[in-house]
Design an enzyme around this catalytic site. Sequence first.
Site, mmCIF file in Angstrom:
data_model
loop_
_atom_site.group_PDB
_atom_site.id
_atom_site.type_symbol
_atom_site.label_atom_id
_atom_site.label_comp_id
_atom_site.label_asym_id
_atom_site.label_seq_id
_atom_site.Cartn_x
_atom_site.Cartn_y
_atom_site.Cartn_z
ATOM 1 C CD GLU A 62 -1.304 -2.092 1.899
ATOM 2 O OE1 GLU A 62 -0.340 -2.717 2.007
ATOM 3 O OE2 GLU A 62 -2.013 -3.002 2.577
ATOM 4 C CB CYS B 5 -0.797 0.291 5.249
ATOM 5 S SG CYS B 5 0.871 0.000 4.497
#
Length: 131
Positions: free
Chosen positions: A55, A89
């Site tokens: 991510e 993330c």
Amino acid sequence: MSSEELFTAAKAAMERAYAPYSRFPVGAALRCDNGQIHAGCNIENASYPEGWCAETTALGHMVMAGGKRVSEVAVVAEKMPKIMPCGGCRQRLSEFVTADAKLHLCDVNGVIETVSFASVFPRAFDMEPGA
Ligand code: THU
């Protein structure tokens, strides 16, 4: 614009994963509110804590391409159906997501569940609450 398209980008990114230590390849793809898709894979390092997530790679691509807002996220890991973005993330994504952003949870064949980003990361740390 379909979530399948985003899944396909995430899966292609997973094929590029550099994960020789965990052997846990991950791919992520983001759709911006301007329609562009940006993808990334996890990139590990012999000094284990220096590696980072798929991510995060995707966010770097988005920012460098001039993207501002993320409206959809897809994440895929061949060894974990419905992988969730890790806490770090989620915080990084929260910086850029739209209020109604969606998170697509996938297996290797496609999207199997879609949830709101807000439902998986309520009350994010935010220096400008309400902004
Ligand atoms: N990983 C990601 O890329 N995204 C996540 O949301 C969770 C974990 C990666 C980090 C590491 O390279 C491997 O998966 C095993 O933790």
